[in-house]
Design an enzyme around this catalytic site. Structure first.
Site, PDB file in Angstrom:
ATOM      1  N   SER A 184      89.922  31.287  22.470  1.00  0.00           N
ATOM      2  CA  SER A 184      89.748  29.909  22.923  1.00  0.00           C
ATOM      3  C   SER A 184      88.317  29.466  22.639  1.00  0.00           C
ATOM      4  O   SER A 184      87.902  29.455  21.486  1.00  0.00           O
ATOM      5  CB  SER A 184      90.098  29.799  24.415  1.00  0.00           C
ATOM      6  OG  SER A 184      90.070  28.452  24.844  1.00  0.00           O
ATOM      7  N   THR A 185      87.539  29.126  23.663  1.00  0.00           N
ATOM      8  CA  THR A 185      86.176  28.638  23.459  1.00  0.00           C
ATOM      9  C   THR A 185      85.349  29.659  22.680  1.00  0.00           C
ATOM     10  O   THR A 185      85.269  30.819  23.056  1.00  0.00           O
ATOM     11  CB  THR A 185      85.491  28.363  24.814  1.00  0.00           C
ATOM     12  OG1 THR A 185      86.348  27.541  25.602  1.00  0.00           O
ATOM     13  CG2 THR A 185      84.156  27.668  24.609  1.00  0.00           C
ATOM     14  N   ASP A 216      94.415  33.522  29.469  1.00  0.00           N
ATOM     15  CA  ASP A 216      95.501  33.514  28.487  1.00  0.00           C
ATOM     16  C   ASP A 216      95.378  34.732  27.565  1.00  0.00           C
ATOM     17  O   ASP A 216      94.305  35.030  27.054  1.00  0.00           O
ATOM     18  CB  ASP A 216      95.444  32.227  27.662  1.00  0.00           C
ATOM     19  CG  ASP A 216      96.703  31.999  26.846  1.00  0.00           C
ATOM     20  OD1 ASP A 216      97.736  32.608  27.168  1.00  0.00           O
ATOM     21  OD2 ASP A 216      96.642  31.194  25.891  1.00  0.00           O
ATOM     22  N   HIS A 256      93.157  28.056  20.872  1.00  0.00           N
ATOM     23  CA  HIS A 256      93.348  26.829  21.640  1.00  0.00           C
ATOM     24  C   HIS A 256      92.625  25.686  20.936  1.00  0.00           C
ATOM     25  O   HIS A 256      91.402  25.686  20.820  1.00  0.00           O
ATOM     26  CB  HIS A 256      92.772  26.983  23.055  1.00  0.00           C
ATOM     27  CG  HIS A 256      93.485  27.985  23.892  1.00  0.00           C
ATOM     28  ND1 HIS A 256      92.929  28.545  25.017  1.00  0.00           N
ATOM     29  CD2 HIS A 256      94.721  28.540  23.786  1.00  0.00           C
ATOM     30  CE1 HIS A 256      93.786  29.382  25.565  1.00  0.00           C
ATOM     31  NE2 HIS A 256      94.881  29.403  24.830  1.00  0.00           N
ATOM     32  N   MET A 281      87.702  30.946  27.735  1.00  0.00           N
ATOM     33  CA  MET A 281      87.743  30.722  29.174  1.00  0.00           C
ATOM     34  C   MET A 281      89.145  30.997  29.686  1.00  0.00           C
ATOM     35  O   MET A 281      90.135  30.734  29.008  1.00  0.00           O
ATOM     36  CB  MET A 281      87.352  29.273  29.471  1.00  0.00           C
ATOM     37  CG  MET A 281      87.059  28.982  30.923  1.00  0.00           C
ATOM     38  SD  MET A 281      85.444  29.638  31.376  1.00  0.00           S
ATOM     39  CE  MET A 281      85.318  29.020  33.062  1.00  0.00           C
TER      40      MET A 281
END
Length: 373
Positions: free
Chosen positions: A187-188, A315, A214, A312
């Site tokens: 993600s991030t 997941d 993401h 973050m």
């Protein structure tokens, strides 16, 4: 708790005002100043010392990408880019993430978005994450490959992917019939991390790679194209109904869950196919890492490796648990290199991660894990 000081950089007075008002309305946040272009921003950064910066991609005098490079080379700070949904905007956004931006927010309707309020929650959330992100100065560059990777040795932290030219893909031995599978979630900070992993995987990896990053719609194709230009393996945005084959990396399109189906036909053996759906978000995400990992792991018939990189939240942990239960190998990125040590942390705490390594060692660990099977 001290307030988060934000500098808003945009060439549009309207956008500066609306973005500033959205941020100022949030508890714990204050707009310490605004800037109309990159040159103005560099002066304000020195004077005001913000904690986080929102940075427009398209500006006169000094554009967003040039400004970002200056920030990262002189005084690295968390930056959230605001970009248009055009293909040009998507390409610039991918460059920005590789140059060190923590994340980005798409402007709903172009450079001057009268409906910018639609992404208010997304902007505030990403600013809060950016404020706790680890920011590292630029160190080196990835350059396009001209030959297969033969030794996936860890390299220095990468911060810049230059403009690259498309080149013919090398035919990798054993491409076609699927016998090994690598499942990656992030993600991030993910795009930058993926540039540290995918280009280092060898042409003869002997596996297919499925990735969930993401990301909103309109940007994953640009990510795939830039990774493809720097990698020995073919990298593409996944398409519904296509066969998953060895030697190819598939990235889930934004706003679609990445699932798979398996067929077993006489003479053809077992084959895996991409299935893209717009089922409800899971854990607030579509695509979700857990959806991809569990779908693939539940149906796969051979060796697999699960990998969770920076991001973050949590997941990917359920997917990692299932991969471990089914005798697959599991890897998580170490806190030392994560932009945000969230997803890997939760996966590690589950007790189902075999190896924890910095991002520079992930590609090497993937290769070792496949060779051990």
């Amino acid at each position: 708790m001290p307030q988060m000081k934000v500098l808003v950089v945009d060439d549009s007075a309207f956008m500066r005002k609306v973005i500033s008002d959205m941020i100022a309305a949030e508890p714990g946040m204050v707009v310490i100043g605004t800037a109309r272009n990159g040159q103005d921003a560099m002066e304000k950064i020195s004077q005001l010392k913000p904690d986080v910066i929102t940075l427009d991609v398209e500006m006169p005098v000094m554009d967003g990408l040039t400004t970002l490079e200056r920030i990262m080379s002189t005084n690295p700070l968390p930056v959230v880019m605001l970009s248009s949904l055009t293909q040009q905007g998507a390409d610039a956004t991918m460059q920005a993430l590789q140059k060190g931006a923590v994340d980005f927010v798409p402007k709903p309707s172009g450079s001057i978005s009268l409906d910018i309020h639609k992404v208010r929650e997304q902007l505030i959330s990403k600013l809060r994450v950016a404020a706790i992100a680890k920011i590292r100065p630029r160190i080196s560059e990835i350059r396009p490959l001209t030959r297969p990777v033969t030794s996936p040795v860890p390299q220095p932290v990468v911060a810049v992917l230059p403009e690259v030219q498309k080149r013919a893909k090398l035919t990798s031995p054993g491409s076609g019939r699927l016998n090994r599978l690598v499942l990656i979630g992030t993600s991030t900070g993910g795009p930058k991390a993926l540039y540290e992993v995918i280009p280092k995987l060898p042409a003869d990896l002997g596996a297919a790679v499925l990735i969930v990053q993401h990301m909103p719609p309109g940007f994953t194709r640009s990510l795939a194209e830039r990774l493809d230009a720097a990698s020995a393996l073919k990298v593409k945005e996944a398409q519904d109904g296509e066969e998953i084959i060895t030697g190819t990396v598939y990235i889930a399109p934004g706003d679609y869950h990445f699932k798979v189906t398996v067929t077993d036909k006489p003479g053809a053996g077992k084959q895996m196919w991409a299935k893209l759906t717009q089922d409800p978000p899971v854990g607030g995400h579509r695509p979700a890492v857990d959806v991809m990992m569990t779908s693939a792991a539940q149906q796969y018939w051979s060796s697999m490796v699960g990998v969770v990189l920076t991001g973050m939240g949590s997941d990917g942990t359920e997917g990692i648990k299932l991969i471990k239960k089914l005798q697959g190998r599991t890897i998580a990125e170490d806190a030392s290199s994560c932009v945000v040590f969230g997803m890997p942390k939760v996966a590690i705490e589950s007790g189902c991660v075999d190896k924890v390594v910095p991002i520079t060692g992930v590609a090497d660990e993937i290769v070792k894990s496949l060779q051990d099977r």
